[in-house]
Design a protein around this motif. Sequence first.
Motif, mmCIF file in Angstrom:
data_model
loop_
_atom_site.group_PDB
_atom_site.id
_atom_site.type_symbol
_atom_site.label_atom_id
_atom_site.label_comp_id
_atom_site.label_asym_id
_atom_site.label_seq_id
_atom_site.Cartn_x
_atom_site.Cartn_y
_atom_site.Cartn_z
ATOM 1 N N LEU A 9 -21.598 -7.258 -16.027
ATOM 2 C CA LEU A 9 -22.582 -6.196 -16.230
ATOM 3 C C LEU A 9 -22.267 -5.489 -17.534
ATOM 4 O O LEU A 9 -21.150 -5.002 -17.729
ATOM 5 N N ALA A 10 -23.240 -5.437 -18.438
ATOM 6 C CA ALA A 10 -23.079 -4.727 -19.709
ATOM 7 C C ALA A 10 -24.148 -3.641 -19.795
ATOM 8 O O ALA A 10 -25.345 -3.945 -19.837
ATOM 9 N N GLU A 11 -23.722 -2.393 -19.821
ATOM 10 C CA GLU A 11 -24.641 -1.253 -19.807
ATOM 11 C C GLU A 11 -23.935 -0.066 -20.458
ATOM 12 O O GLU A 11 -22.863 0.345 -20.024
ATOM 13 N N ASP A 12 -24.544 0.468 -21.534
ATOM 14 C CA ASP A 12 -23.870 1.541 -22.260
ATOM 15 C C ASP A 12 -24.043 2.920 -21.617
ATOM 16 O O ASP A 12 -23.327 3.850 -21.961
ATOM 17 N N GLU A 13 -24.972 3.059 -20.681
ATOM 18 C CA GLU A 13 -25.081 4.295 -19.926
ATOM 19 C C GLU A 13 -24.066 4.230 -18.792
ATOM 20 O O GLU A 13 -24.289 3.578 -17.778
ATOM 21 N N PHE A 29 -20.104 -8.955 -4.398
ATOM 22 C CA PHE A 29 -19.942 -9.539 -5.726
ATOM 23 C C PHE A 29 -18.700 -8.951 -6.402
ATOM 24 O O PHE A 29 -18.347 -7.793 -6.178
ATOM 25 N N GLU A 30 -18.071 -9.755 -7.230
ATOM 26 C CA GLU A 30 -17.039 -9.242 -8.127
ATOM 27 C C GLU A 30 -17.735 -8.874 -9.436
ATOM 28 O O GLU A 30 -18.453 -9.708 -10.012
ATOM 29 N N VAL A 31 -17.571 -7.660 -9.917
ATOM 30 C CA VAL A 31 -18.292 -7.185 -11.101
ATOM 31 C C VAL A 31 -17.303 -6.787 -12.180
ATOM 32 O O VAL A 31 -16.388 -5.982 -11.945
ATOM 33 N N ILE A 32 -17.463 -7.362 -13.356
ATOM 34 C CA ILE A 32 -16.707 -6.929 -14.531
ATOM 35 C C ILE A 32 -17.682 -6.171 -15.423
ATOM 36 O O ILE A 32 -18.816 -6.597 -15.630
#
Length: 226
Positions: A9-13, A29-32
């Motif tokens: 997951l890429a999110e600047d907020e 889920f495993e989330v990085i």
Amino acid sequence: MSEQTTILLAEDEVALGTIVKESLETRGFEVIYAEDGDMAMKLYESKKPELLVLDVMMPKKDGFTLVKEIRKMNDRIPIIFLTAKSRTEDVVEGFGYGANDYLKKPFSMEELIVRIKALLDRKQGSSASETVNIGKYAFNFSKQLLSYEGSEIMLTHREAQLLNELYRHKNELTERTLILNTLWGNDDFFSARSMDVFITKLRKKLTLDEEIQIMNVRGFGYKLVC
């Protein structure tokens, strides 16, 4: 879904990113998580996730640039773009760069989870090894591969899905709404524009056999002639 499924997951907020990360983790889920495009690329290379959820507008490296770089290494990994509601042009452009799906902000977590599961199910369900002939091409759906006289042409996940759908109805009209609802989950304007982009990409990859055509029956749909 398997607990081993890793999502980048890429999110600047940060507030939104934290909510999404924690919500996905409660579903097994495993989330990085990355706060910018550069960090996302480093995590992609080191962790090898199975699906990407990427914001379009990020510092250091935007989502479009990130996907272009990743697609050079991996044509198959499912990618979902997150895009601000006011940036509708991102939707069509994002599909052109290789996204499989998109969600406009604000979005519900339930919708995101449904989209994620649908992409993972398609990926896992594409296990058939059968190779079919499309004109002079050999098409292997599960491998997302076109072969022509010894040359191999890799397809993206969505290109393979679209070609497979057209092949299932070869030499017959395939309605636009059927394709859109089957592959995109809806038949709205942005999905239709996205499909047109992928049709153009497929036509270019099928030009080695002049007898193959993807005909546009205006207002109705497409016909794969082979």
